[in-house]
Motif scaffolding. Structure first.
Motif, short mmCIF file in Angstrom:
data_model
loop_
_atom_site.label_atom_id
_atom_site.label_comp_id
_atom_site.label_asym_id
_atom_site.label_seq_id
_atom_site.Cartn_x
_atom_site.Cartn_y
_atom_site.Cartn_z
N GLY A 139 0.82 -1.21 0.00
CA GLY A 139 0.00 0.00 0.00
C GLY A 139 0.85 1.26 0.00
N THR A 140 1.96 1.22 0.74
CA THR A 140 2.86 2.38 0.77
C THR A 140 3.53 2.58 -0.59
OG1 THR A 140 3.28 2.00 3.12
CG2 THR A 140 4.84 3.40 1.93
N VAL A 141 3.95 1.49 -1.20
CA VAL A 141 4.61 1.56 -2.50
C VAL A 141 3.66 2.11 -3.56
CG1 VAL A 141 5.70 0.20 -4.33
CG2 VAL A 141 6.20 -0.30 -1.93
N LEU A 142 2.40 1.71 -3.46
CA LEU A 142 1.42 2.09 -4.49
C LEU A 142 0.68 3.38 -4.16
CD1 LEU A 142 -0.22 -1.37 -5.29
CD2 LEU A 142 1.51 -0.15 -6.62
N SER A 143 1.04 4.05 -3.09
CA SER A 143 0.29 5.23 -2.68
C SER A 143 0.24 6.30 -3.78
CB SER A 143 0.88 5.82 -1.40
OG SER A 143 2.25 6.16 -1.59
N LEU A 144 1.38 6.61 -4.38
CA LEU A 144 1.40 7.62 -5.44
C LEU A 144 0.65 7.16 -6.69
CD1 LEU A 144 2.27 10.34 -6.52
CD2 LEU A 144 4.48 9.34 -7.17
N PRO A 145 0.89 5.93 -7.21
CA PRO A 145 0.10 5.48 -8.36
C PRO A 145 -1.40 5.47 -8.11
CG PRO A 145 2.02 4.07 -8.10
CD PRO A 145 1.97 4.97 -6.90
N LEU A 146 -1.82 5.11 -6.90
CA LEU A 146 -3.24 5.10 -6.59
C LEU A 146 -3.82 6.51 -6.54
CD1 LEU A 146 -3.44 2.29 -3.87
CD2 LEU A 146 -4.21 2.17 -6.26
N MET A 147 -3.01 7.47 -6.07
CA MET A 147 -3.46 8.87 -6.08
C MET A 147 -3.61 9.37 -7.51
SD MET A 147 -1.22 10.52 -2.96
CE MET A 147 -1.73 12.17 -3.45
N LEU A 148 -2.67 9.01 -8.37
CA LEU A 148 -2.76 9.41 -9.77
C LEU A 148 -3.96 8.76 -10.44
CD1 LEU A 148 1.02 9.22 -10.77
CD2 LEU A 148 -0.34 11.27 -10.32
N LEU A 149 -4.23 7.50 -10.10
CA LEU A 149 -5.39 6.82 -10.67
C LEU A 149 -6.68 7.50 -10.22
CD1 LEU A 149 -6.74 4.47 -12.17
CD2 LEU A 149 -6.57 3.12 -10.05
N ALA A 150 -6.76 7.89 -8.95
CA ALA A 150 -7.95 8.58 -8.45
C ALA A 150 -8.16 9.90 -9.19
CB ALA A 150 -7.82 8.83 -6.95
N GLY A 151 -7.06 10.62 -9.45
CA GLY A 151 -7.17 11.87 -10.21
C GLY A 151 -7.65 11.63 -11.63
N TYR A 152 -7.14 10.57 -12.26
CA TYR A 152 -7.57 10.26 -13.62
C TYR A 152 -9.04 9.88 -13.66
CZ TYR A 152 -8.14 7.81 -18.02
OH TYR A 152 -8.62 7.40 -19.25
N LEU A 153 -9.48 9.07 -12.69
CA LEU A 153 -10.88 8.66 -12.66
C LEU A 153 -11.81 9.86 -12.45
CD1 LEU A 153 -10.62 5.36 -10.58
CD2 LEU A 153 -10.97 5.60 -13.04
N TRP A 154 -11.34 10.85 -11.71
CA TRP A 154 -12.13 12.07 -11.52
C TRP A 154 -12.33 12.77 -12.87
CZ3 TRP A 154 -14.30 14.17 -7.03
CH2 TRP A 154 -14.79 15.47 -7.16
N LEU A 155 -11.24 12.93 -13.62
CA LEU A 155 -11.32 13.58 -14.93
C LEU A 155 -12.04 12.72 -15.96
CD1 LEU A 155 -7.69 15.02 -15.13
CD2 LEU A 155 -9.76 16.23 -14.43
N PHE A 156 -11.98 11.41 -15.78
CA PHE A 156 -12.59 10.48 -16.74
C PHE A 156 -14.09 10.71 -16.86
CE2 PHE A 156 -14.45 6.22 -17.57
CZ PHE A 156 -13.94 6.01 -18.85
N ARG A 157 -14.72 11.16 -15.79
CA ARG A 157 -16.15 11.44 -15.85
C ARG A 157 -16.47 12.47 -16.93
NH1 ARG A 157 -15.65 12.53 -10.43
NH2 ARG A 157 -16.58 14.59 -10.78
N GLY A 158 -15.53 13.36 -17.19
CA GLY A 158 -15.75 14.40 -18.18
C GLY A 158 -15.96 13.86 -19.58
N PHE A 159 -15.33 12.73 -19.91
CA PHE A 159 -15.50 12.16 -21.25
C PHE A 159 -16.93 11.63 -21.43
CE2 PHE A 159 -10.92 12.06 -20.65
CZ PHE A 159 -10.47 12.49 -21.89
N ALA A 160 -17.50 11.06 -20.38
CA ALA A 160 -18.89 10.61 -20.46
C ALA A 160 -19.83 11.79 -20.60
CB ALA A 160 -19.25 9.79 -19.22
#
Length: 227
Positions: free
Chosen positions: A164-185
């Motif tokens: 979880g510590t190792v993936l903390s930054l990638p998971l934060m980036l994924l959360a940011g992308y998923l937030w913006l992803f709503r805009g395409f819909a």
């Protein structure tokens, strides 16, 4: 037989072409969203509540952390007294049945919240076209949140020790992308440019951040004025 969430993964990798099918009825889009997201959200909530209870119990014993004392500026003795008088946490066995009710309500609340604020952002950016109103936004949000539920599944890796510590930054980036992803819909279903849809989610984030910052300032002011 297709691998579970394979279609969601393809949609996330190709957002510009993820919402080309005819607009589904609102009821069907909502049921499909709930069927995918609620079980994942329930597992996530169960783990979070269990960890929160453990952390709360440790906090009652160890007292306020140093960063809270420095940030609040309150008298350390006052903070220690507050922490000493905190009530004992309930047992996990008493809480988890309530999650069977709270999680679905929370999922529906999140869906409506995103729809209202994203629709407002899209309106501010001039992205609402023709007669496609709020109902279209509700359908678009249900579609995209069903796909974005894959992020909840991946996010469970964050609870794994060390990983979880190792993936903390990638998971934060994924959360940011998923937030913006709503805009395409939003853009696809309202027939506007993708930048307007993505921009609507940014407007949503700015408004939400402003409200959160204002609340944090109020809490700090209350702590500083505590006797």
């Amino acid at each position: 037989m297709e691998v579970p969430f394979a279609a969601s993964a393809r949609a996330l990798m190709r957002p510009a072409t993820a919402f080309t099918e005819p607009l589904p009825p609102l009821g069907r889009a909502l049921v499909r969203m709930l069927a995918v997201w609620v079980p994942l959200a329930l597992v996530d909530a169960l783990i979070m509540v269990w960890r929160a209870l453990q952390a709360y119990g440790q906090l009652r014993q160890s007292g306020p952390p140093d960063w809270l004392e420095r940030l609040s500026g309150a008298d350390p003795e006052v903070l220690w007294e507050v922490f000493r008088t905190l009530p004992a946490p309930p047992t996990f066995g008493r809480i988890w049945p309530w999650l069977l009710l709270i999680v679905p309500i929370g999922v529906l609340g999140t869906w409506i919240h995103h729809a209202v604020w994203d629709h407002t952002g899209l309106w501010l950016l001039g992205g609402l076209k023709g007669r496609r109103g709020f109902r279209t936004t509700l359908v678009a949000e249900a579609e995209v949140l069903r796909i974005a539920a894959l992020g909840t599944l991946i996010g469970l890796l964050g609870f794994v020790p060390i990983l979880g510590t190792v993936l903390s930054l990638p998971l934060m980036l994924l959360a940011g992308y998923l937030w913006l992803f709503r805009g395409f819909a939003l853009a696809a279903r309202h027939g506007c440019e993708p930048w307007r849809g993505v921009g609507a989610t940014v407007v949503h984030a700015v408004l939400l951040g402003t409200c959160a910052l204002g609340l944090a300032v109020m809490v700090l002011m209350l702590l500083r004025t505590a006797p």
